[in-house]
Design a protein around this motif. Sequence first.
Motif: not given
Length: 115
Positions: A5-25
């Motif tokens: 299950v992934e989370s953390g996506g979205g809209l960001v401006q160029p030069g910005g940062s995001l962190r995606l997470s993925c929980a495994a079960s």
Amino acid sequence: QVQLVESGGGLVQPGGSLRLSCAASGSIFLINALGWHRQAPGKQRNLVARISSGGNTNYADSVKGRFTISRDNAKNTVYLQMNSLKPEDTAVYYCTADTIRRDYWGQGTQVTVSS
């Protein structure tokens, strides 16, 4: 069976940062490596980064120096820290788990880099 299950996506401006997470079960003990792939509109799905059970990492050339993959084995979670994002990083990002039997994929999370 392994569920991702992934989370953390979205809209960001160029030069910005995001962190995606993925929980495994599920059958966690089957997992040899965890990774992230991405697919932009009209393009094929490609590997972004991968981390083995021993912590060895490899990256696509296009993201080296900007993206970092890491995993927390205690939480069965893999992360993708994305810095200095560019419009060409826009894609659906998929978490993947490699096992001896087959590969598993998450449902994907959209990352859009735009001003």
